[in-house]
Design a protein around this motif. Structure first.
Motif, mmCIF file in Angstrom:
data_model
loop_
_atom_site.group_PDB
_atom_site.id
_atom_site.type_symbol
_atom_site.label_atom_id
_atom_site.label_comp_id
_atom_site.label_asym_id
_atom_site.label_seq_id
_atom_site.Cartn_x
_atom_site.Cartn_y
_atom_site.Cartn_z
ATOM 1 N N ASP A 1 2.231 -0.282 -0.469
ATOM 2 C CA ASP A 1 1.724 -0.121 0.887
ATOM 3 C C ASP A 1 0.345 -0.758 0.961
ATOM 4 O O ASP A 1 -0.471 -0.636 0.034
ATOM 5 C CB ASP A 1 1.620 1.365 1.251
ATOM 6 N N LEU A 2 0.076 -1.428 2.063
ATOM 7 C CA LEU A 2 -1.232 -2.043 2.285
ATOM 8 C C LEU A 2 -1.903 -1.327 3.443
ATOM 9 O O LEU A 2 -1.315 -1.191 4.525
ATOM 10 C CB LEU A 2 -1.070 -3.536 2.580
ATOM 11 N N LEU A 3 -3.122 -0.877 3.221
ATOM 12 C CA LEU A 3 -3.834 -0.050 4.187
ATOM 13 C C LEU A 3 -5.011 -0.807 4.793
ATOM 14 O O LEU A 3 -5.667 -1.618 4.116
ATOM 15 C CB LEU A 3 -4.338 1.232 3.511
ATOM 16 N N GLU A 4 -5.291 -0.522 6.057
ATOM 17 C CA GLU A 4 -6.450 -1.098 6.727
ATOM 18 C C GLU A 4 -7.723 -0.573 6.041
ATOM 19 O O GLU A 4 -7.797 0.586 5.645
ATOM 20 C CB GLU A 4 -6.436 -0.721 8.204
ATOM 21 N N LEU A 5 -8.696 -1.475 5.883
ATOM 22 C CA LEU A 5 -9.853 -1.182 5.053
ATOM 23 C C LEU A 5 -10.613 0.065 5.482
ATOM 24 O O LEU A 5 -10.974 0.911 4.650
ATOM 25 C CB LEU A 5 -10.806 -2.383 5.045
ATOM 26 N N ASN A 6 -10.863 0.229 6.771
ATOM 27 C CA ASN A 6 -11.691 1.345 7.233
ATOM 28 C C ASN A 6 -10.883 2.590 7.573
ATOM 29 O O ASN A 6 -11.232 3.697 7.159
ATOM 30 C CB ASN A 6 -12.523 0.900 8.454
ATOM 31 N N SER A 7 -9.808 2.424 8.319
ATOM 32 C CA SER A 7 -9.043 3.594 8.767
ATOM 33 C C SER A 7 -8.087 4.114 7.696
ATOM 34 O O SER A 7 -7.603 5.247 7.789
ATOM 35 C CB SER A 7 -8.239 3.245 10.022
ATOM 36 N N LYS A 8 -7.794 3.285 6.706
ATOM 37 C CA LYS A 8 -6.823 3.607 5.646
ATOM 38 C C LYS A 8 -5.414 3.825 6.217
ATOM 39 O O LYS A 8 -4.560 4.448 5.594
ATOM 40 C CB LYS A 8 -7.259 4.840 4.852
ATOM 41 N N LYS A 9 -5.178 3.295 7.406
ATOM 42 C CA LYS A 9 -3.863 3.377 8.021
ATOM 43 C C LYS A 9 -2.953 2.303 7.433
ATOM 44 O O LYS A 9 -3.372 1.154 7.216
ATOM 45 C CB LYS A 9 -3.988 3.181 9.538
ATOM 46 N N LYS A 10 -1.697 2.641 7.181
ATOM 47 C CA LYS A 10 -0.757 1.666 6.638
ATOM 48 C C LYS A 10 -0.490 0.572 7.671
ATOM 49 O O LYS A 10 -0.129 0.846 8.809
ATOM 50 C CB LYS A 10 0.564 2.345 6.252
ATOM 51 N N ILE A 11 -0.661 -0.687 7.238
ATOM 52 C CA ILE A 11 -0.445 -1.810 8.145
ATOM 53 C C ILE A 11 0.634 -2.761 7.633
ATOM 54 O O ILE A 11 1.129 -3.614 8.374
ATOM 55 C CB ILE A 11 -1.748 -2.605 8.387
ATOM 56 N N ASN A 12 1.002 -2.631 6.364
ATOM 57 C CA ASN A 12 1.974 -3.573 5.806
ATOM 58 C C ASN A 12 2.592 -2.975 4.543
ATOM 59 O O ASN A 12 2.084 -1.991 3.995
ATOM 60 C CB ASN A 12 1.285 -4.910 5.465
ATOM 61 N N HIS A 13 3.672 -3.557 4.122
ATOM 62 C CA HIS A 13 4.323 -3.176 2.867
ATOM 63 C C HIS A 13 4.606 -4.464 2.115
ATOM 64 O O HIS A 13 5.466 -5.250 2.513
ATOM 65 C CB HIS A 13 5.622 -2.406 3.137
ATOM 66 N N GLY A 14 3.830 -4.722 1.076
ATOM 67 C CA GLY A 14 3.876 -6.005 0.395
ATOM 68 C C GLY A 14 4.716 -5.991 -0.871
ATOM 69 O O GLY A 14 4.830 -4.967 -1.551
ATOM 70 N N ILE A 15 5.283 -7.141 -1.167
ATOM 71 C CA ILE A 15 6.020 -7.348 -2.410
ATOM 72 C C ILE A 15 5.218 -8.319 -3.269
ATOM 73 O O ILE A 15 4.812 -9.395 -2.811
ATOM 74 C CB ILE A 15 7.427 -7.935 -2.146
#
Length: 626
Positions: free
Chosen positions: A568-582
């Motif tokens: 899971d990739l999270l936004e730097l400040n909010s720590k909200k999930k923005i992507n799922h990377g392989i």
């Protein structure tokens, strides 16, 4: 009649049972609204047949299937079998969602007054502006933000007097651009041609200038901010540019700056010209592997002045070739100032440079030594501050300038894949034109080998020396390249072929994965939950990367000793999930070249470290199902 009725009833019963038994989509998984004989429906059935049931079907792969309907698929398959696809090429290209250059017809339009082309696109200009006296034609925001751009200018501004042509913000931010200028400004007197912000931020730029400003008298040409930040194109070719001209100044300023693998070719440039004045300033500077060839440049010229200032400055590698430059010329002055000050050494080859010339003055100031001089005149040549050593990556403090072409985050260590780690994300956006696979019923009838390039070019309407010819040749050649040590590879143009290759390497119990979206590109992100595929153990995997070609073509390969992760990739400040990377980590890099970008970015050598990278948008990774 009764027999026909029973057959119809039987067929209806077949369709009914295909789509609703048990409330599930079976027998191929297509809905009642879809024709079961389309390429997409065929692909769904093929997946269900070849991939074991416990493996989830990849809707991502299914979305790449040919959009052809059943009738068109059968029609074009028949045409392909009869070698007749070129006769329906525009229809085939459109219906099958292919990447094609339009066939531009000749334009016989006449414009007697000054014209401003604003927000204009894709045109063939023939006999345009010929014999015009004074005035100006302006191309502003022309062919901008396009996907596939092709423009042709033939016999443009020929025999004009005092006529100006201005190309401003031309072809910017487009994907694949091909523009041809044939007999442009020939035999013109006075006036100017100005190219400003031309083909900047283009993914695959190509321009051809043939017989450009030939026989001109006092007509100036200026290229400013030309192909900035462009990527991996054939660049520009200037053939017979300014030949037999008189007093024609040409200026190249900020040309090819910060571009990636862009080439320029100057053939018979300024040949037999009188009092020409050419200036190359910040040409190819800060670029990655710029390649420029000057052949018969300024040959047999009289009293010309050529200046190369800050040429290929701070570039990474790069190669220049000067063949028969200023040969047999008279009183020509050539100045190289801060030429080739590359951070990583490139090469310069001077063959027959200044040979047979009279009264020439050639000077090299602050010039790097990684060059070859053959048949070079020794009279009238001065070398000042000719560097004894090139600037290498080790001499640059923080390495940022050297490594600007290795995008931050493009390569990283396995240790970065830990929850909570902040990591730069590269630009994972797909830069290729949007295309679809061809159905197997068609692709099996199309040639794909270097021995049949002529036939491939005919099918896809790729002219001699065209951008499409180069694209086709590059792709086929790369696909025929022998595999590297331990690599298993295959190029595939149908989804069925991709399934076959993946299952031949991994078996039929497989999972296809891709990075979910492009969120986080070119930003810092936080690594969230991480999962190692197959328990994070060394495993087999197949990665498939797009190749530029008329139809959707993937270069699929498997290399030994890899680990595959999803995170899971999270936004730097909010720590909200923005992507799922392989991500895939290559644990054995011993066979990689020492100049591989991964080692420049991470500071190591082959075999000493593992190297990881993300799977970019529309690329794929196949792994054995857990």
């Amino acid at each position: 009649m009764l027999k026909q009725f029973l057959l119809l009833q039987s067929f209806s019963f077949f369709l009914f049972n295909v789509v609703i038994v048990g409330g599930k989509l079976i027998g191929g998984g297509f809905s009642a609204e879809e024709n079961p004989f389309t390429p997409k429906a065929s692909l769904v059935r093929y997946w269900n047949k070849e991939i074991r049931g416990e493996s989830p079907r990849s809707e991502f792969l299914i979305s790449k299937a040919s959009p052809l309907n059943a009738v068109d698929s059968a029609t074009f398959s028949k045409l392909a079998a009869a070698n007749s696809l070129p006769t329906r090429f525009p229809d085939f290209c459109s219906a099958a969602n292919l990447f094609c250059f339009p066939d531009l017809g000749a334009s016989l339009e006449k414009h007697d007054d000054d014209v401003k082309f604003s927000v204009y696109d894709q045109k063939n200009f023939t006999n345009y502006g010929n014999a015009r006296a004074g005035g100006a034609d302006s191309f502003k925001n022309y062919s901008r933000d396009g996907n596939v751009v092709t423009d042709s200018f033939r016999r443009y501004s020929r025999n004009a007097a005092g006529h100006d042509d201005k190309f401003t913000v031309y072809g910017d931010n487009s994907n694949v651009v091909e523009e041809g200028f044939n007999s442009y400004g020939t035999f013109g007197t006075g006036g100017a041609g100005v190219f400003t912000n031309y083909q900047n931020n283009v993914n695959n730029p190509t321009s051809r200038f043939t017989a450009y400003s030939d026989g001109g008298n006092g007509r100036s040409q200026s290229f400013k901010t030309y192909t900035h930040d462009a990527n991996a194109g054939n660049g520009q070719s200037f053939s017979s540019y300014g030949k037999n001209g008189n007093g024609a100044p040409n200026e190249f300023a900020s040309y090819g700056v910060s571009s990636n693998v862009i080439g320029s070719g100057f053939s018979n440039y300024g040949e037999s010209g009188n009092a020409a004045n050419d200036t190359f300033t910040s040409y190819g500077s800060d670029g990655n592997v710029p390649q420029n060839n000057f052949k018969n440049y300024g040959a047999s010229g009289n009293a010309a002045v050529d200046t190369f200032a800050n040429y290929r400055d701070k570039a990474n590698v790069g190669d220049d070739s000067f063949s028969s430059y200023a040969k047999d010329s008279n009183s020509e002055k050539v100045n190289f100032v801060n030429y080739g000050q590359s951070f990583n050494p490139g090469s310069e080859t001077f063959t027959g440079y200044g040979k047979g010339a009279e009264g020439n003055k050639i000077s090299f100031k602050t010039y790097t030594p990684n060059s070859t001089f053959k048949d070079y005149t020794k009279n009238g040549v001065a070398f000042a501050k000719y560097n004894a050593s090139t600037i290498t990556a080790n001499t640059v403090g923080d390495g940022k300038t050297v490594n600007k072409w290795i995008e931050p985050g493009k390569f990283f260590r396995e240790s970065s894949l830990k929850e909570g780690t902040v990591i730069p994300m590269p630009d994972i956006k797909d830069k290729m034109p949007k295309r679809s696979f061809l159905p197997r019923s068609i692709i099996t009838k199309l040639p794909f080998s270097t021995s049949k390039l002529g036939e491939i070019k005919r099918i896809f309407h790729a002219g001699e020396n065209s951008t499409m010819e180069g694209i086709i040749t590059d792709a086929v050649t790369e696909c025929e390249r022998p595999p590297s040590v331990g690599e298993t590879k295959r190029c595939v143009g149908s989804a069925e072929d991709m399934i076959d290759f993946a299952t031949s390497v991994l078996g039929r119990s497989v999972v296809l994965r891709t990075t979910e979206n492009v969120a986080g590109s070119k930003q810092k992100v936080v690594i969230g939950k991480v999962n190692g595929i197959n328990g994070g153990k060394l495993t087999k995997a197949v990665s498939c990367h797009q190749s530029l070609y008329p139809y959707l073509l993937y270069y699929c390969h498997s290399v030994p000793k890899v680990r595959v992760y999803e995170a899971d990739l999270l936004e730097l400040n909010s720590k909200k999930k923005i992507n799922h990377g392989i991500a895939i980590c290559h644990m054995d890099t011993s066979s990689w070249g020492p100049s591989h970008g991964a080692f420049l970015a991470l500071g190591s050598k082959p075999g000493r470290i593992e190297v990881c990278h993300w799977i970019f948008e529309n690329d794929m990774n196949w792994a054995i199902a857990d």
